[in-house]
Design an enzyme around this catalytic site. Structure first.
Site, short mmCIF file in Angstrom:
data_model
loop_
_atom_site.label_atom_id
_atom_site.label_comp_id
_atom_site.label_asym_id
_atom_site.label_seq_id
_atom_site.Cartn_x
_atom_site.Cartn_y
_atom_site.Cartn_z
N GLY A 11 0.84 -1.21 0.00
CA GLY A 11 0.00 0.00 0.00
C GLY A 11 0.87 1.26 0.00
N ARG A 73 0.91 -5.23 -5.12
CA ARG A 73 1.06 -6.27 -4.10
C ARG A 73 1.53 -7.59 -4.71
NH1 ARG A 73 -0.72 -4.10 0.65
NH2 ARG A 73 -2.56 -2.76 0.63
N ASP A 104 5.51 -4.77 6.26
CA ASP A 104 5.99 -6.06 6.78
C ASP A 104 6.03 -7.16 5.71
OD1 ASP A 104 3.12 -5.61 7.18
OD2 ASP A 104 3.09 -7.64 7.99
N THR A 126 4.86 2.42 6.31
CA THR A 126 3.43 2.13 6.47
C THR A 126 2.80 3.20 7.35
OG1 THR A 126 1.74 0.67 7.39
CG2 THR A 126 3.88 0.52 8.42
N ASP A 128 0.53 2.44 9.20
CA ASP A 128 0.07 1.68 10.37
C ASP A 128 1.05 1.73 11.56
OD1 ASP A 128 -1.90 1.02 8.58
OD2 ASP A 128 -1.29 -1.07 8.34
N ASP A 130 3.39 -0.27 12.41
CA ASP A 130 3.43 -1.55 13.13
C ASP A 130 4.66 -2.40 12.81
OD1 ASP A 130 2.81 -2.16 10.53
OD2 ASP A 130 1.00 -3.33 10.96
N ARG A 172 -5.11 -1.95 10.20
CA ARG A 172 -5.23 -3.41 10.15
C ARG A 172 -5.27 -4.02 11.55
NH1 ARG A 172 -5.70 -4.57 5.07
NH2 ARG A 172 -5.97 -6.78 5.40
O1 F6P Z 1 -1.31 -1.26 5.57
C1 F6P Z 1 -1.70 -0.01 5.18
C2 F6P Z 1 -3.18 0.05 4.95
O2 F6P Z 1 -3.48 1.39 4.65
C3 F6P Z 1 -4.02 -0.48 6.11
O3 F6P Z 1 -4.11 0.44 7.15
C4 F6P Z 1 -5.31 -0.80 5.39
O4 F6P Z 1 -6.05 -1.80 6.03
C5 F6P Z 1 -4.84 -1.28 4.07
O5 F6P Z 1 -3.58 -0.72 3.84
C6 F6P Z 1 -5.77 -0.96 2.94
O6 F6P Z 1 -5.27 -1.49 1.77
P1 F6P Z 1 -5.90 -1.27 0.35
O7 F6P Z 1 -5.44 0.08 -0.15
O8 F6P Z 1 -5.34 -2.37 -0.48
O9 F6P Z 1 -7.38 -1.30 0.51
#
Ligand code: F6P
Length: 339
Positions: A11, A73, A104, A126, A128, A130, A172
């Protein structure tokens, strides 16, 4: 002259362009190295989709969200033959070291490539926050600022209408954005995946607050909290769970228990877009510069990390060993202000 290959995968996140700019500038200005940009994450490494990056290519991108290299991805170990599916591009472009900017999952793929003999430096990314072995990831501060601004705005409309508003945020399985933005925005309650919640307790907090004369409340909900009813999550094209929307299940329960009108705002990808904060620009720049320095030294199997105020190299294994959750002490501080 050594050659660095740089890619962004997973992402996106505000600050990716700042890292790319720093890698390219440091490589050219300090190490007399070349940089090859790999398009669309691992996919470009598998397909040979690359472009040479000169300093002029990275001028003006510091403040831009997204990534000039694109991202995906796709994973060579899941969607290809692992090392065999990327070796042609590495050889054809004489890439000595890969600088891999990712979360990660991307860093775990990078570690597999190290085990297969590729020189890799990881840069943690990220919103997040994390990733293990680093105190902060760039993008997080920007996301927290976006959520805090949203809470500030939602607070005034909640107050005007005597409502409870649930603000759902990303993260997440970890509640860093929720906890930080909840503290910064003065939330009445914060629900995060690391700590089981009790909606009766949340309702009691809100009711107590209303009895004390404050007829509105903001509850921050991390997208990864356990839903009241188990639902089968939709998957994206790469098999990842699509999160988002749990607050819509929680709202009617809270409304039922409190008797107060309850509304929901899901902030979603707003948290990942746009220009990075000054903190994230500086952090991303420092990480990118350090990654270029380590590549020039011939290092590998390393992630650049923020520890305290310093940017340091840490083993990639350490970063991949765990997904870092909110520490109990921080959540306990947040709890002080509930209600
Ligand atoms: O890991 C980063 C993140 O933004 C998360 O917080 C979220 O759940 C996910 O990516 C969303 O991913 P996508 O853009 O594939 O919907």
């Amino acid at each position: 002259m050594s050659v660095i290959g740089v890619l962004t995968a997973g992402g996106d996140c505000p600050g990716l362009n700042a890292v790319i700019r720093a890698v390219v500038s440091r490589a050219h200005e300090v190490h007399d190295s070349e940089v090859v940009g790999i398009m669309n994450g691992w996919e470009g490494l598998m397909d040979g989709n690359v472009r040479l990056l000169e300093r002029r290519d990275v001028r003006g991108i510091l403040v831009r969200g997204g990534t000039i290299l694109g991202t995906s991805r796709k994973d060579p170990y899941v969607h290809g033959d692992g090392f065999a599916s990327v070796s042609k591009t590495l050889v054809a472009n004489a890439i000595d070291t890969l600088v891999v900017i990712g979360g990660d999952g991307t860093l775990r793929t990078a570690l597999k490539l190290v085990e297969d003999g590729v020189k890799v430096i990881g840069v943690p990314k990220t919103i997040d926050n994390d990733i293990a072995a680093t105190d902060f990831t760039f993008g997080f501060d920007t996301a927290v600022q976006v959520v805090t601004d949203a809470i500030d705005r939602l607070t005034t409309t909640a107050e005007a209408h005597n409502r409870v508003i649930l603000v759902e945020v990303m993260g997440r399985t970890k509640g860093w954005i929720a906890t930080y933005a909840g503290i910064a925005g003065g939330a009445e309650a914060i629900l995060i995946p690391e700590i089981p919640y009790d909606l009766a307790e949340v309702a009691a907090i809100i009711q107590r607050r209303h009895r004390r004369g404050k007829n509105y409340s903001i509850v921050v909900v991390a997208e990864g909290v356990e839903p009241p009813e188990k639902t089968k999550l939709a998957k994206d094209a790469f098999g990842f769970d699509r999160l988002g929307g749990v607050a819509y299940q929680l709202a009617p329960v809270i409304e039922g228990l409190t008797g107060f009108e309850t509304r929901v705002t899901v902030l979603g990808h707003l948290q990942r877009g746009g220009t990075p904060t000054a903190f994230d620009r500086v952090l991303a720049t420092r990480l990118g510069a350090k990654a270029a320095d380590l590549a020039a030294e011939g290092a590998s199997g390393i992630m650049v990390a923020l520890r305290g105020a310093a940017i340091v190299p840490v083993p990639l294994e350490e970063a991949c060993a765990d997904i870092r959750g909110v520490d109990a002490e921080l959540y306990d501080v947040a709890r002080t202000f509930f209600g």
